[in-house]
Design a protein around this motif. Structure first.
Motif, PDB file in Angstrom:
ATOM      1  N   PHE A 100      64.832  45.178  27.813  1.00 20.17           N
ATOM      2  CA  PHE A 100      63.498  44.636  28.075  1.00 20.17           C
ATOM      3  C   PHE A 100      62.512  45.727  28.477  1.00 20.17           C
ATOM      4  CE2 PHE A 100      66.421  41.183  28.754  1.00 20.17           C
ATOM      5  CZ  PHE A 100      65.771  40.072  28.216  1.00 20.17           C
ATOM      6  N   GLN A 101      61.263  45.538  28.077  1.00 20.44           N
ATOM      7  CA  GLN A 101      60.185  46.481  28.398  1.00 20.44           C
ATOM      8  C   GLN A 101      59.853  46.473  29.885  1.00 20.44           C
ATOM      9  OE1 GLN A 101      56.395  45.354  26.756  1.00 20.44           O
ATOM     10  NE2 GLN A 101      55.583  47.418  26.922  1.00 20.44           N
ATOM     11  N   SER A 102      59.861  45.320  30.488  1.00 22.83           N
ATOM     12  CA  SER A 102      59.421  45.193  31.878  1.00 22.83           C
ATOM     13  C   SER A 102      60.579  44.805  32.789  1.00 22.83           C
ATOM     14  CB  SER A 102      58.325  44.120  31.985  1.00 22.83           C
ATOM     15  OG  SER A 102      57.241  44.447  31.155  1.00 22.83           O
ATOM     16  N   ALA A 103      60.403  45.099  34.072  1.00 22.44           N
ATOM     17  CA  ALA A 103      61.371  44.648  35.064  1.00 22.44           C
ATOM     18  C   ALA A 103      61.397  43.129  35.066  1.00 22.44           C
ATOM     19  CB  ALA A 103      60.994  45.174  36.445  1.00 22.44           C
ATOM     20  N   GLU A 104      62.457  42.562  35.564  1.00 24.66           N
ATOM     21  CA  GLU A 104      62.635  41.103  35.629  1.00 24.66           C
ATOM     22  C   GLU A 104      62.662  40.462  34.247  1.00 24.66           C
ATOM     23  OE1 GLU A 104      63.515  39.729  38.411  1.00 24.66           O
ATOM     24  OE2 GLU A 104      63.062  41.471  39.649  1.00 24.66           O
ATOM     25  N   PHE A 105      63.106  41.226  33.219  1.00 22.69           N
ATOM     26  CA  PHE A 105      63.356  40.706  31.880  1.00 22.69           C
ATOM     27  C   PHE A 105      62.107  40.174  31.181  1.00 22.69           C
ATOM     28  CE2 PHE A 105      66.968  39.701  34.774  1.00 22.69           C
ATOM     29  CZ  PHE A 105      67.756  40.785  34.432  1.00 22.69           C
ATOM     30  N   GLY A 106      61.047  40.965  31.209  1.00 18.61           N
ATOM     31  CA  GLY A 106      59.795  40.572  30.562  1.00 18.61           C
ATOM     32  C   GLY A 106      59.314  41.593  29.548  1.00 18.61           C
ATOM     33  N   GLY A 107      58.137  41.357  28.983  1.00 18.26           N
ATOM     34  CA  GLY A 107      57.571  42.211  27.943  1.00 18.26           C
ATOM     35  C   GLY A 107      58.331  42.006  26.649  1.00 18.26           C
ATOM     36  N   TRP A 108      58.305  42.997  25.759  1.00 21.59           N
ATOM     37  CA  TRP A 108      59.106  42.857  24.536  1.00 21.59           C
ATOM     38  C   TRP A 108      60.579  42.997  24.888  1.00 21.59           C
ATOM     39  CZ3 TRP A 108      61.819  47.213  24.459  1.00 21.59           C
ATOM     40  CH2 TRP A 108      61.217  48.426  24.754  1.00 21.59           C
ATOM     41  N   ARG A 109      61.424  42.554  23.965  1.00 26.71           N
ATOM     42  CA  ARG A 109      62.863  42.723  24.139  1.00 26.71           C
ATOM     43  C   ARG A 109      63.481  43.143  22.812  1.00 26.71           C
ATOM     44  NH1 ARG A 109      65.525  36.621  24.222  1.00 26.71           N
ATOM     45  NH2 ARG A 109      64.571  35.969  22.265  1.00 26.71           N
ATOM     46  N   ILE A 110      64.554  43.913  22.923  1.00 24.42           N
ATOM     47  CA  ILE A 110      65.356  44.273  21.761  1.00 24.42           C
ATOM     48  C   ILE A 110      66.685  43.550  21.923  1.00 24.42           C
ATOM     49  CG2 ILE A 110      66.485  46.119  20.480  1.00 24.42           C
ATOM     50  CD1 ILE A 110      64.372  48.047  21.710  1.00 24.42           C
ATOM     51  N   THR A 165      72.962  56.337  32.910  1.00 28.15           N
ATOM     52  CA  THR A 165      73.386  55.356  33.902  1.00 28.15           C
ATOM     53  C   THR A 165      74.896  55.196  33.753  1.00 28.15           C
ATOM     54  OG1 THR A 165      73.173  53.476  32.387  1.00 28.15           O
ATOM     55  CG2 THR A 165      71.213  54.073  33.681  1.00 28.15           C
ATOM     56  N   ALA A 166      75.509  54.510  34.667  1.00 26.15           N
ATOM     57  CA  ALA A 166      76.879  54.049  34.461  1.00 26.15           C
ATOM     58  C   ALA A 166      76.786  52.882  33.481  1.00 26.15           C
ATOM     59  CB  ALA A 166      77.480  53.595  35.788  1.00 26.15           C
ATOM     60  N   PHE A 167      77.904  52.296  33.107  1.00 28.69           N
ATOM     61  CA  PHE A 167      77.837  51.111  32.261  1.00 28.69           C
ATOM     62  C   PHE A 167      77.279  49.961  33.085  1.00 28.69           C
ATOM     63  CE2 PHE A 167      80.649  53.597  29.642  1.00 28.69           C
ATOM     64  CZ  PHE A 167      80.155  53.311  28.376  1.00 28.69           C
ATOM     65  N   ILE A 168      76.328  49.244  32.526  1.00 35.54           N
ATOM     66  CA  ILE A 168      75.588  48.183  33.219  1.00 35.54           C
ATOM     67  C   ILE A 168      75.921  46.841  32.596  1.00 35.54           C
ATOM     68  CG2 ILE A 168      73.289  47.301  33.783  1.00 35.54           C
ATOM     69  CD1 ILE A 168      72.250  50.193  33.468  1.00 35.54           C
ATOM     70  N   ASP A 169      76.136  45.829  33.430  1.00 35.55           N
ATOM     71  CA  ASP A 169      76.286  44.457  32.972  1.00 35.55           C
ATOM     72  C   ASP A 169      74.927  43.752  32.940  1.00 35.55           C
ATOM     73  OD1 ASP A 169      79.084  44.414  32.653  1.00 35.55           O
ATOM     74  OD2 ASP A 169      79.362  44.056  34.788  1.00 35.55           O
ATOM     75  N   ARG A 170      74.184  43.918  34.015  1.00 43.77           N
ATOM     76  CA  ARG A 170      72.872  43.255  34.128  1.00 43.77           C
ATOM     77  C   ARG A 170      72.094  43.996  35.196  1.00 43.77           C
ATOM     78  NH1 ARG A 170      71.134  37.503  33.797  1.00 43.77           N
ATOM     79  NH2 ARG A 170      69.421  37.240  35.239  1.00 43.77           N
ATOM     80  N   ASP A 171      70.830  44.284  34.916  1.00 39.95           N
ATOM     81  CA  ASP A 171      69.988  44.962  35.896  1.00 39.95           C
ATOM     82  C   ASP A 171      68.546  44.539  35.665  1.00 39.95           C
ATOM     83  OD1 ASP A 171      68.720  46.632  37.692  1.00 39.95           O
ATOM     84  OD2 ASP A 171      69.903  48.384  37.156  1.00 39.95           O
ATOM     85  N   ASN A 172      67.954  43.900  36.648  1.00 39.38           N
ATOM     86  CA  ASN A 172      66.579  43.414  36.500  1.00 39.38           C
ATOM     87  C   ASN A 172      65.529  44.474  36.814  1.00 39.38           C
ATOM     88  OD1 ASN A 172      67.049  43.476  39.242  1.00 39.38           O
ATOM     89  ND2 ASN A 172      65.983  41.560  39.657  1.00 39.38           N
ATOM     90  N   ASN A 173      65.958  45.650  37.296  1.00 38.98           N
ATOM     91  CA  ASN A 173      65.026  46.746  37.568  1.00 38.98           C
ATOM     92  C   ASN A 173      65.844  48.035  37.601  1.00 38.98           C
ATOM     93  OD1 ASN A 173      63.271  48.658  38.598  1.00 38.98           O
ATOM     94  ND2 ASN A 173      62.329  47.237  40.040  1.00 38.98           N
ATOM     95  N   LEU A 174      65.607  48.920  36.649  1.00 33.52           N
ATOM     96  CA  LEU A 174      66.415  50.128  36.512  1.00 33.52           C
ATOM     97  C   LEU A 174      66.102  51.206  37.549  1.00 33.52           C
ATOM     98  CD1 LEU A 174      66.504  50.404  32.624  1.00 33.52           C
ATOM     99  CD2 LEU A 174      68.342  49.673  34.158  1.00 33.52           C
ATOM    100  N   GLY A 175      65.225  50.936  38.494  1.00 30.33           N
ATOM    101  CA  GLY A 175      64.942  51.882  39.581  1.00 30.33           C
ATOM    102  C   GLY A 175      64.445  53.209  39.048  1.00 30.33           C
ATOM    103  N   THR A 176      65.069  54.302  39.465  1.00 29.54           N
ATOM    104  CA  THR A 176      64.605  55.624  39.041  1.00 29.54           C
ATOM    105  C   THR A 176      64.914  55.909  37.573  1.00 29.54           C
ATOM    106  OG1 THR A 176      66.637  56.673  39.818  1.00 29.54           O
ATOM    107  CG2 THR A 176      64.769  56.605  41.355  1.00 29.54           C
ATOM    108  N   PHE A 177      65.687  55.059  36.911  1.00 34.38           N
ATOM    109  CA  PHE A 177      65.933  55.218  35.471  1.00 34.38           C
ATOM    110  C   PHE A 177      64.942  54.375  34.657  1.00 34.38           C
ATOM    111  CE2 PHE A 177      68.402  56.079  31.662  1.00 34.38           C
ATOM    112  CZ  PHE A 177      68.892  57.345  31.937  1.00 34.38           C
ATOM    113  N   ASN A 178      64.039  53.697  35.345  1.00 38.64           N
ATOM    114  CA  ASN A 178      63.003  52.899  34.690  1.00 38.64           C
ATOM    115  C   ASN A 178      62.191  53.775  33.729  1.00 38.64           C
ATOM    116  OD1 ASN A 178      61.365  50.488  34.397  1.00 38.64           O
ATOM    117  ND2 ASN A 178      59.808  51.603  35.548  1.00 38.64           N
TER     118      ASN A 178
END
Length: 187
Positions: A100-110, A165-178
């Motif tokens: 997702f483009q935006s935090a909290e699963f918003g904007g465009w998505r692939i 990053t490590a392997f991610i299951d779900r993350d609503n805000n990538l923090g410093t990897f944003n």
């Protein structure tokens, strides 16, 4: 009740996934969610990870109705042992991740899917279940979801190189990897 081949195949696929998931849970026991660590300047506390489980496989067609927070949807088919978006018809196979483009699963998505899958990703992270460069969408990913026992690893350079990053299951805000991801790998 519909009795066409597609309904029967979808029902059989979903029932197989439920049975496989139940056996896996019994074999492994309840596991705590993984912690995410990022090379470079990100600490484990910067990435929140939640384990996502589903009682049935998530197909591309299951995500057709986008939430109001999603402004556009793009598709990328990945295949085992390959790198790059491959040809594939959205609706074939299983969803492995949404970027997702935006935090909290918003904007465009692939929506990243594997047309060859009917059950989901294999356990472990040493395998290669596909990946791609983000191209036009590089340095714009802010949140991710994964499905069907898959995980995603983000890289800040093309071709799965650079800090990750490590392997991610779900993350609503990538923090410093944003807004740093240039490529990804599925496992």
């Amino acid at each position: 009740m519909r009795n066409d081949g597609r309904f029967t195949r979808t029902l059989r696929t979903r029932l197989t996934a439920v049975a496989s998931g139940a056996l896996l849970l019994v074999a492994l026991g309840a596991a705590a969610p993984a912690t995410a660590r990022t090379a470079g300047d990100q600490s484990p506390a910067d990435v929140q990870v939640e384990e996502v489980t589903s009682s049935s496989p998530v197909m591309v067609e299951d995500l057709e109705a986008a939430p109001a927070s999603v402004t556009a949807t793009y598709y990328c088919a990945v295949r085992d042992g390959t790198f790059g978006c491959q040809s594939g018809t959205p609706g074939d196979g299983l969803v492995v991740t949404e970027l997702f483009q935006s935090a909290e699963f918003g904007g465009w998505r692939i929506v990243v899917f594997n047309p060859a899958y009917s059950v989901g990703c294999t356990s472990g992270t040493a395998d290669n279940e596909g990946g791609a460069n983000l191209g036009t969408y590089a340095n714009q990913v802010s949140s991710v979801k994964t499905y069907n026992h898959c995980d995603v690893k983000l890289f800040d350079s093309n071709n799965k190189t650079g800090a990750s990053t490590a392997f991610i299951d779900r993350d609503n805000n990538l923090g410093t990897f944003n807004d740093r991801a240039n490529s990804f790998r599925i496992s």
